[in-house]
Write a protein that holds these residues in place. Structure first.
Motif, mmCIF file in Angstrom:
data_model
loop_
_atom_site.group_PDB
_atom_site.id
_atom_site.type_symbol
_atom_site.label_atom_id
_atom_site.label_comp_id
_atom_site.label_asym_id
_atom_site.label_seq_id
_atom_site.Cartn_x
_atom_site.Cartn_y
_atom_site.Cartn_z
ATOM 1 N N GLU A 1 -0.336 -17.845 7.691
ATOM 2 C CA GLU A 1 -0.250 -18.441 8.858
ATOM 3 C C GLU A 1 0.891 -17.857 9.760
ATOM 4 O O GLU A 1 0.808 -17.408 10.877
ATOM 5 N N ILE A 2 2.077 -17.769 9.150
ATOM 6 C CA ILE A 2 3.151 -17.092 9.821
ATOM 7 C C ILE A 2 2.929 -15.717 10.273
ATOM 8 O O ILE A 2 3.141 -15.224 11.543
ATOM 9 N N GLY A 3 2.341 -14.813 9.380
ATOM 10 C CA GLY A 3 1.891 -13.598 9.794
ATOM 11 C C GLY A 3 1.097 -13.531 10.880
ATOM 12 O O GLY A 3 1.147 -12.505 11.644
ATOM 13 N N GLY A 4 -0.087 -14.297 10.627
ATOM 14 C CA GLY A 4 -0.969 -14.342 11.651
ATOM 15 C C GLY A 4 -0.386 -14.714 13.135
ATOM 16 O O GLY A 4 -0.678 -13.807 14.095
ATOM 17 N N LEU A 5 0.319 -15.533 13.108
ATOM 18 C CA LEU A 5 0.900 -16.058 14.596
ATOM 19 C C LEU A 5 1.937 -15.116 15.057
ATOM 20 O O LEU A 5 2.043 -14.668 16.382
ATOM 21 N N GLY A 6 2.592 -14.418 14.124
ATOM 22 C CA GLY A 6 3.672 -13.646 14.403
ATOM 23 C C GLY A 6 4.974 -14.207 13.924
ATOM 24 O O GLY A 6 5.230 -15.470 14.358
ATOM 25 N N VAL B 1 -1.535 -10.367 6.817
ATOM 26 C CA VAL B 1 -2.857 -10.808 6.947
ATOM 27 C C VAL B 1 -3.808 -9.721 6.748
ATOM 28 O O VAL B 1 -4.880 -9.356 7.459
ATOM 29 N N THR B 2 -3.803 -8.995 5.440
ATOM 30 C CA THR B 2 -4.650 -7.937 5.052
ATOM 31 C C THR B 2 -5.787 -8.533 4.141
ATOM 32 O O THR B 2 -6.947 -8.567 4.395
ATOM 33 N N GLY B 3 -5.272 -9.001 2.896
ATOM 34 C CA GLY B 3 -6.294 -9.671 1.907
ATOM 35 C C GLY B 3 -6.562 -8.758 1.063
ATOM 36 O O GLY B 3 -7.370 -9.217 0.080
ATOM 37 N N LEU B 4 -5.973 -7.560 0.878
ATOM 38 C CA LEU B 4 -6.173 -6.630 -0.169
ATOM 39 C C LEU B 4 -5.308 -7.540 -1.654
ATOM 40 O O LEU B 4 -4.172 -7.884 -1.281
ATOM 41 N N ASN C 1 -6.749 -16.186 10.723
ATOM 42 C CA ASN C 1 -5.790 -15.449 10.727
ATOM 43 C C ASN C 1 -6.000 -13.859 10.344
ATOM 44 O O ASN C 1 -5.364 -13.070 10.044
ATOM 45 N N ASN C 2 -7.712 -13.718 10.087
ATOM 46 C CA ASN C 2 -7.887 -12.433 9.828
ATOM 47 C C ASN C 2 -7.338 -11.835 8.414
ATOM 48 O O ASN C 2 -7.215 -10.668 8.346
ATOM 49 N N ALA C 3 -7.256 -12.941 7.420
ATOM 50 C CA ALA C 3 -6.352 -12.425 6.341
ATOM 51 C C ALA C 3 -7.485 -12.062 5.126
ATOM 52 O O ALA C 3 -7.229 -11.160 4.221
ATOM 53 N N GLY C 4 -8.524 -12.968 4.981
ATOM 54 C CA GLY C 4 -9.556 -12.472 3.946
ATOM 55 C C GLY C 4 -9.363 -12.912 2.647
ATOM 56 O O GLY C 4 -10.062 -12.527 1.648
ATOM 57 N N PHE C 5 -8.269 -13.717 2.203
ATOM 58 C CA PHE C 5 -7.853 -14.387 0.960
ATOM 59 C C PHE C 5 -8.898 -15.361 0.601
ATOM 60 O O PHE C 5 -9.385 -16.074 1.537
ATOM 61 N N ALA C 6 -9.436 -15.383 -0.421
ATOM 62 C CA ALA C 6 -10.608 -16.402 -0.874
ATOM 63 C C ALA C 6 -10.207 -17.103 -2.210
ATOM 64 O O ALA C 6 -9.628 -16.509 -3.031
ATOM 65 N N LEU C 7 -10.544 -18.324 -2.377
ATOM 66 C CA LEU C 7 -10.471 -18.926 -3.658
ATOM 67 C C LEU C 7 -11.512 -19.060 -4.507
ATOM 68 O O LEU C 7 -11.866 -19.843 -5.251
ATOM 69 N N HIS C 8 -12.097 -17.784 -4.402
ATOM 70 C CA HIS C 8 -13.382 -17.615 -5.464
ATOM 71 C C HIS C 8 -13.135 -15.949 -5.889
ATOM 72 O O HIS C 8 -12.664 -15.235 -5.019
ATOM 73 N N THR C 9 -13.458 -15.910 -7.148
ATOM 74 C CA THR C 9 -13.319 -14.527 -7.684
ATOM 75 C C THR C 9 -14.043 -13.552 -6.841
ATOM 76 O O THR C 9 -13.561 -12.422 -6.841
ATOM 77 N N ASP C 10 -15.369 -13.716 -6.840
ATOM 78 C CA ASP C 10 -16.330 -12.970 -5.775
ATOM 79 C C ASP C 10 -16.198 -13.245 -4.239
ATOM 80 O O ASP C 10 -17.306 -12.852 -3.881
#
Length: 455
Positions: free
Chosen positions: A94-99, A69-72, A185-194
């Motif tokens: 989801e799995i990584g966030g819950l553990g 759940v990093t998002g880089l 999940n504090n992941a930071g992935f987004a479906l937008h380039t910006d």
């Protein structure tokens, strides 16, 4: 069963999750065939490619970032991955966030209607539960809270996307579900380039996602305590909420002051949008990794302040990372006790145990050594300076996902450094150290005491 076995099992399950995610993302069905970034630019890659799928290095980096759940990212999530690939990323988040242990135990309880003693013990360790007696209740509440919170937020976001932006129903629902899961999940992935720069003038979207980040970052023990007693009774809960409130308040003011007149970030916004974006930019380093402002064009002082917020992170047993707000709280309490000349560390009406103080010292020491070493490695492997390399290292270790824009250009060796940091940062330096030791071996003897001069 040794005391280290739960930690070994947690580490192993995360490894299995990352491996499975890597394989799925390497499949041709997971990649669109578009370039890594719409604006062009080659991304250093390494490893085999399966019939036009993602290279091994890209799949491994992306799977690790989602599982931890990093998002880089090294490729654009919106254009590089197909809906299947994006769904894999969401499942990993989801799995990584819950553990991994929490999810595995919940599934086992549903299938077999009971848990073995070994599974109950391992899951209690992973979930930071006070014991194994009420583990079934904690598992149910944890999953229920996660699902309910995300569904409510996804509904709000879907309506907003359709009404304000003209999204079709299917697109609005998918974007809402994906971003709600990524935020909670504090992941930071987004479906937008910006990332979320397109919503810089939209308080509804930014505040909804900010609330999800905060709730997910409080930690399940705090949320369960609030739901059960409607108040903060334990020292842990009070410290989590207190340090979180201070970090968010100070962070918001800091972001506003540093970026208020920066034409690349806040200067061109109205007053309301300035404060909303300053607040969101202070919330995101809690380890979420979204950005509504251009991180690459922020002042170096803002980068350094963001470094501190990323290191502080979220609450223990939460979906977030970092050193954890309780670690910072205990360090502050120890410092205050030393300044006041006290031989005991007190917080309110409680005393912080020597065991907890030892854990904090160990965690801070290991984290400091890791960050310094990784920063030096990145500086040696890349042409970038201290400020950018330190930012990327802390972002990876604290599982945040914010970047000054250099991650996609990093050579494969530097990407490997960030992959290792994300794994260690998610599992936790203290947990990893426990996993590497077979068992505690109490000494049956002691040595003479002597003083060491410090300062």
């Amino acid at each position: 069963m040794t005391s280290a076995s739960p930690y070994r099992w947690i580490s192993a399950t995360f490894g299995i999750l990352i491996g499975l995610g890597t394989i799925l993302l390497m499949l041709p069905i997971a990649r669109t065939g578009a370039p890594a970034w719409p604006q062009g630019g080659a991304v250093p890659t390494w490893g085999p490619v399966i019939d036009g799928g993602a290279p091994l290095s890209v799949a491994l980096f992306s799977a690790t970032s989602a599982s931890c759940v990093t998002g880089l990212i090294v490729v654009d999530t919106a254009t590089y991955w197909t809906p299947f690939g994006q769904a894999v990323l969401l499942a990993l988040m989801e799995i990584g966030g819950l553990g991994t242990m929490t999810v595995a135990a919940f599934v086992a309880r549903i299938v077999r209607h009971r848990l073995s003693l070994r599974t109950r013990w391992d899951t209690a360790v992973a979930a930071s539960a006070p014991g194994i007696g009420d583990l079934n209740r904690i598992l149910s509440l944890t999953v229920t809270i996660a699902v309910t919170t995300q569904l409510v937020a996804a509904t709000v976001l879907a309506v907003r996307f359709m009404v304000a932006y003209g999204y079709s129903f299917e697109r609005a629902v998918w974007h809402a579900v994906f971003h709600a899961g990524s935020a909670y999940n504090n992941a930071g992935f987004a479906l937008h380039t910006d990332s979320l720069a397109g919503f810089v003038h939209d308080p509804c979207v930014l505040i909804t996602l900010a609330l999800l980040i905060i709730i997910g970052g409080l930690g399940f023990p705090v949320i369960i305590e609030l739901l059960g007693t409607h108040r903060l009774r334990s020292l842990h809960a009070r410290m989590v909420v207190g340090v979180t409130a201070v970090a968010l308040g100070v962070g918001t003011v800091f972001m506003a002051v540093c970026e208020w007149n920066n034409r690349a970030t806040l200067a061109n916004l109205n007053v309301v949008d300035k404060w909303v974006n300053a607040f969101f930019t202070a919330v995101s380093p809690r380890t979420a990794g979204f950005n509504s402002l251009d991180i690459a064009h922020m002042h170096p002082s803002t980068w350094f302040g963001t470094d501190i917020l990323m290191l502080i992170g979220a609450g223990p047993a939460s979906t977030g990372g970092g050193l954890k707000v309780t670690t910072v709280g205990v360090v502050a309490a120890i410092t205050w006790a030393q300044v006041c000349g006290r031989d005991r560390v007190h917080v309110g009406r409680w005393r912080v145990s020597d065991h907890v103080q030892g854990q904090v010292v160990t965690l801070v020491g290991l984290a400091s050594a890791l960050i310094v070493g990784a920063t030096m490695a990145l500086m040696a492997l890349t042409p970038y300076g201290l400020d950018r390399c330190l930012f990327e290292v802390i972002s990876a270790f604290a599982t945040v996902g914010l970047t000054t824009g250099i991650t996609p250009q990093l050579p494969v060796a530097a990407q490997a450094v960030l992959v290792a940091l994300m794994i260690i940062g998610r599992i936790g330096p203290f947990t990893l150290a426990a996993a590497l030791s077979m068992r505690r071996q109490p000494l049956l003897y002691d040595r003479p005491v002597d003083n060491v001069l410090v300062g």
